[in-house]
Design a protein around this motif. Sequence first.
Motif, short mmCIF file in Angstrom:
data_model
loop_
_atom_site.label_atom_id
_atom_site.label_comp_id
_atom_site.label_asym_id
_atom_site.label_seq_id
_atom_site.Cartn_x
_atom_site.Cartn_y
_atom_site.Cartn_z
N LEU A 69 -11.87 -18.95 -10.89
CA LEU A 69 -11.44 -19.13 -9.51
C LEU A 69 -11.65 -20.59 -9.12
O LEU A 69 -12.61 -21.23 -9.55
CB LEU A 69 -12.25 -18.24 -8.57
N GLU A 70 -10.76 -21.08 -8.32
CA GLU A 70 -10.84 -22.47 -7.85
C GLU A 70 -10.61 -22.47 -6.35
O GLU A 70 -9.61 -21.93 -5.87
CB GLU A 70 -9.74 -23.29 -8.55
N ARG A 71 -11.53 -23.03 -5.62
CA ARG A 71 -11.38 -23.12 -4.17
C ARG A 71 -10.45 -24.29 -3.87
O ARG A 71 -10.71 -25.42 -4.27
CB ARG A 71 -12.72 -23.34 -3.49
N VAL A 72 -9.35 -24.01 -3.18
CA VAL A 72 -8.35 -25.03 -2.87
C VAL A 72 -8.05 -24.98 -1.38
O VAL A 72 -7.78 -23.92 -0.83
CB VAL A 72 -7.05 -24.77 -3.68
N ARG A 73 -8.08 -26.13 -0.76
CA ARG A 73 -7.70 -26.23 0.66
C ARG A 73 -6.25 -26.64 0.75
O ARG A 73 -5.70 -27.26 -0.16
CB ARG A 73 -8.57 -27.27 1.36
N ALA A 74 -5.61 -26.28 1.84
CA ALA A 74 -4.19 -26.61 2.03
C ALA A 74 -3.96 -28.12 1.89
O ALA A 74 -2.93 -28.54 1.35
CB ALA A 74 -3.72 -26.12 3.39
N ALA A 75 -4.91 -28.93 2.33
CA ALA A 75 -4.76 -30.38 2.25
C ALA A 75 -4.78 -30.88 0.81
O ALA A 75 -4.33 -32.00 0.53
CB ALA A 75 -5.87 -31.06 3.05
N ASP A 76 -5.29 -30.08 -0.14
CA ASP A 76 -5.37 -30.47 -1.55
C ASP A 76 -4.07 -30.22 -2.31
O ASP A 76 -3.96 -30.62 -3.47
CB ASP A 76 -6.48 -29.69 -2.26
N ILE A 77 -3.12 -29.52 -1.70
CA ILE A 77 -1.91 -29.10 -2.40
C ILE A 77 -0.74 -30.02 -2.06
O ILE A 77 -0.46 -30.26 -0.89
CB ILE A 77 -1.54 -27.65 -2.02
N GLU A 78 -0.07 -30.52 -3.09
CA GLU A 78 1.14 -31.32 -2.93
C GLU A 78 2.31 -30.58 -3.56
O GLU A 78 2.20 -30.09 -4.68
CB GLU A 78 1.03 -32.66 -3.66
N SER A 79 3.43 -30.52 -2.89
CA SER A 79 4.63 -29.91 -3.46
C SER A 79 5.22 -30.87 -4.48
O SER A 79 5.22 -32.09 -4.28
CB SER A 79 5.63 -29.63 -2.35
N THR A 80 5.70 -30.34 -5.61
CA THR A 80 6.33 -31.17 -6.64
C THR A 80 7.64 -30.50 -7.06
O THR A 80 7.95 -29.39 -6.65
CB THR A 80 5.42 -31.33 -7.88
#
Length: 114
Positions: A69-80
């Motif tokens: 499991l990896e905790r990811v915040r919305a700010a950490d995600i970039e669309s590619t």
Amino acid sequence: FNAPVPMPGKPQWFLGHIMWRGVKVPVISMVQLRGEDEEMPPESRIAVFNGLSGQVPFYGVVSHGIPRLERVRAADIESTDGMYTPVDDAFVAVGGELAIIPNLEQLEAMIDAA
């Protein structure tokens, strides 16, 4: 890695079934489902997922490492950008690593149909 028991007449990405907690679970290769070749190294593992759609209660996906499991915040995600297949929902970068977010409803429908 317990190899899935193959089933004749299934698509190449449908690797067969394993017994997991007394339940027969279909196992798939996301790499092969996306139309790419894949060899199964001996260190492969199978991650078992709970079905979301009600079509398939559980299914296994081949993993080439130890799933975590990896905790990811919305700010950490970039669309590619990426080459989409019917089971892809989005291509993203998280912390500089590329990832594909699958369309789980489509994936489960394909497993159910196979």
